[in-house]
Design a protein around this motif. Sequence first.
Motif, PDB file in Angstrom:
ATOM      1  N   TYR A 145       0.848  -1.202   0.000  1.00 38.06           N
ATOM      2  CA  TYR A 145       0.000   0.000   0.000  1.00 38.06           C
ATOM      3  C   TYR A 145       0.873   1.237   0.000  1.00 38.06           C
ATOM      4  CZ  TYR A 145      -3.569  -3.248   1.785  1.00 38.06           C
ATOM      5  OH  TYR A 145      -4.424  -4.297   1.955  1.00 38.06           O
ATOM      6  N   HIS A 146       0.278   2.343  -0.473  1.00 35.57           N
ATOM      7  CA  HIS A 146       0.951   3.639  -0.386  1.00 35.57           C
ATOM      8  C   HIS A 146      -0.053   4.673   0.113  1.00 35.57           C
ATOM      9  CE1 HIS A 146       3.776   1.469  -2.944  1.00 35.57           C
ATOM     10  NE2 HIS A 146       4.682   2.286  -2.438  1.00 35.57           N
ATOM     11  N   SER A 147       0.344   5.458   1.095  1.00 34.30           N
ATOM     12  CA  SER A 147      -0.553   6.502   1.599  1.00 34.30           C
ATOM     13  C   SER A 147      -0.657   7.611   0.556  1.00 34.30           C
ATOM     14  CB  SER A 147       0.013   7.089   2.902  1.00 34.30           C
ATOM     15  OG  SER A 147       1.174   7.834   2.574  1.00 34.30           O
ATOM     16  N   ALA A 148      -1.569   8.580   0.819  1.00 32.78           N
ATOM     17  CA  ALA A 148      -1.733   9.704  -0.112  1.00 32.78           C
ATOM     18  C   ALA A 148      -0.400  10.428  -0.297  1.00 32.78           C
ATOM     19  CB  ALA A 148      -2.803  10.653   0.416  1.00 32.78           C
ATOM     20  N   ALA A 149       0.433  10.441   0.764  1.00 30.31           N
ATOM     21  CA  ALA A 149       1.743  11.104   0.684  1.00 30.31           C
ATOM     22  C   ALA A 149       2.808  10.213   0.054  1.00 30.31           C
ATOM     23  CB  ALA A 149       2.171  11.522   2.091  1.00 30.31           C
ATOM     24  N   GLY A 150       2.425   8.982  -0.298  1.00 35.37           N
ATOM     25  CA  GLY A 150       3.371   8.082  -0.967  1.00 35.37           C
ATOM     26  C   GLY A 150       4.125   7.162  -0.022  1.00 35.37           C
ATOM     27  N   THR A 151       3.832   7.217   1.277  1.00 35.73           N
ATOM     28  CA  THR A 151       4.542   6.357   2.232  1.00 35.73           C
ATOM     29  C   THR A 151       4.093   4.899   2.062  1.00 35.73           C
ATOM     30  OG1 THR A 151       4.386   8.202   3.747  1.00 35.73           O
ATOM     31  CG2 THR A 151       5.130   6.113   4.690  1.00 35.73           C
ATOM     32  N   PRO A 152       5.061   3.982   1.896  1.00 30.89           N
ATOM     33  CA  PRO A 152       4.668   2.579   1.708  1.00 30.89           C
ATOM     34  C   PRO A 152       4.344   1.892   3.031  1.00 30.89           C
ATOM     35  CG  PRO A 152       7.044   2.806   1.556  1.00 30.89           C
ATOM     36  CD  PRO A 152       6.509   4.182   1.833  1.00 30.89           C
ATOM     37  N   SER A 153       3.490   0.881   2.960  1.00 30.54           N
ATOM     38  CA  SER A 153       3.246   0.037   4.130  1.00 30.54           C
ATOM     39  C   SER A 153       2.946  -1.383   3.660  1.00 30.54           C
ATOM     40  CB  SER A 153       2.100   0.578   4.992  1.00 30.54           C
ATOM     41  OG  SER A 153       0.943   0.703   4.218  1.00 30.54           O
ATOM     42  N   ASN A 154       3.161  -2.328   4.570  1.00 34.27           N
ATOM     43  CA  ASN A 154       3.025  -3.742   4.212  1.00 34.27           C
ATOM     44  C   ASN A 154       1.588  -4.228   4.358  1.00 34.27           C
ATOM     45  OD1 ASN A 154       5.819  -3.722   3.977  1.00 34.27           O
ATOM     46  ND2 ASN A 154       6.091  -4.333   6.121  1.00 34.27           N
ATOM     47  N   ALA A 155       1.234  -5.202   3.535  1.00 33.61           N
ATOM     48  CA  ALA A 155      -0.074  -5.847   3.662  1.00 33.61           C
ATOM     49  C   ALA A 155       0.104  -7.203   4.325  1.00 33.61           C
ATOM     50  CB  ALA A 155      -0.702  -6.050   2.285  1.00 33.61           C
ATOM     51  N   LEU A 156      -0.745  -7.484   5.307  1.00 36.45           N
ATOM     52  CA  LEU A 156      -0.827  -8.837   5.848  1.00 36.45           C
ATOM     53  C   LEU A 156      -1.876  -9.581   5.043  1.00 36.45           C
ATOM     54  CD1 LEU A 156      -1.087  -8.217   9.705  1.00 36.45           C
ATOM     55  CD2 LEU A 156       0.965  -8.661   8.324  1.00 36.45           C
ATOM     56  N   VAL A 157      -1.579 -10.819   4.679  1.00 32.88           N
ATOM     57  CA  VAL A 157      -2.584 -11.682   4.063  1.00 32.88           C
ATOM     58  C   VAL A 157      -3.106 -12.575   5.180  1.00 32.88           C
ATOM     59  CG1 VAL A 157      -3.073 -13.381   2.273  1.00 32.88           C
ATOM     60  CG2 VAL A 157      -1.285 -11.648   1.903  1.00 32.88           C
ATOM     61  N   MET A 158      -4.424 -12.563   5.388  1.00 28.51           N
ATOM     62  CA  MET A 158      -5.011 -13.334   6.484  1.00 28.51           C
ATOM     63  C   MET A 158      -6.029 -14.333   5.951  1.00 28.51           C
ATOM     64  SD  MET A 158      -5.369 -10.380   9.412  1.00 28.51           S
ATOM     65  CE  MET A 158      -5.049 -11.407  10.856  1.00 28.51           C
ATOM     66  N   ARG A 159      -6.149 -15.435   6.686  1.00 34.66           N
ATOM     67  CA  ARG A 159      -7.048 -16.512   6.262  1.00 34.66           C
ATOM     68  C   ARG A 159      -7.894 -16.977   7.444  1.00 34.66           C
ATOM     69  NH1 ARG A 159      -6.535 -21.855   2.881  1.00 34.66           N
ATOM     70  NH2 ARG A 159      -7.977 -23.136   4.069  1.00 34.66           N
ATOM     71  N   ARG A 160      -9.129 -17.265   7.133  1.00 33.69           N
ATOM     72  CA  ARG A 160     -10.032 -17.857   8.138  1.00 33.69           C
ATOM     73  C   ARG A 160     -10.577 -19.148   7.538  1.00 33.69           C
ATOM     74  NH1 ARG A 160     -14.494 -19.338  10.733  1.00 33.69           N
ATOM     75  NH2 ARG A 160     -15.396 -17.914  12.265  1.00 33.69           N
TER      76      ARG A 160
END
Length: 163
Positions: A145-160
């Motif tokens: 993901y990237h915020s409006a300001a362009g800062t990246p962040s990680n995605a967790l993939v989750m399962r149920r």
Amino acid sequence: MRIPFIRSGRDYAVEPLRVDDSATLARIHREDFVPSWDEGDFESMLGEDVMFGYKTVEVGRARSGATGFVLARNISGEAEIITIAVARAHRRKGLGRLLMDAVLRELHGARAEALFLEVDEGNAAAVALYRQLGFREVGKRSAYYHSAAGTPSNALVMRRDLR
Ligand SMILES: CC(C)(COP(=O)(O)OP(=O)(O)OC[C@H]1O[C@@H](n2cnc3c(N)ncnc32)[C@H](O)[C@@H]1OP(=O)(O)O)[C@@H](O)C(=O)NCCC(=O)NCCS
């Protein structure tokens, strides 16, 4: 299987999403997501056979539109949360949990095998909600993901697991 109407306490009810909810869904989605999806995006997603979802409405005020919604997809028993959002004024009242419960109930009825989702690892509210519902982390996507300001962040993939 569709759940026609579930009462939640005195104030809210859960109802299946319809294509004509699209404008309201776009309004709620805009509050938190960048880029956000517009009315046309929701119309075309809700037109797909594999898509389904639910909205919360205030009992007695159904005409004022949804206060939250969840959109999911079920392809051959492997399901995915596409998005979930509760309008800011209605958070921490149990609506997110109620929406996810409606999805889980429909998927159990459809004998689906598993439900997946992706969530920003910094989204404490959503991660707590999913953990509470029995989702476990099965993967991580770096700088997804990237915020409006362009800062990246990680995605967790989750399962149920559903069976
Ligand atoms: C995530 C979201 C849908 C939760 O909706 P909600 O209606 O406020 O959640 P609920 O009231 O049902 O809360 C259920 C549980 O979620 C967790 N939770 C919800 N909000 C939280 C917060 N601000 N901080 C920490 N935990 C939170 C708690 O575990 C809570 O259980 P509890 O009330 O027993 O403590 C809502 O915060 C939202 O719309 N966020 C913006 C959009 C978004 O991030 N969507 C998820 C994308 S993957």
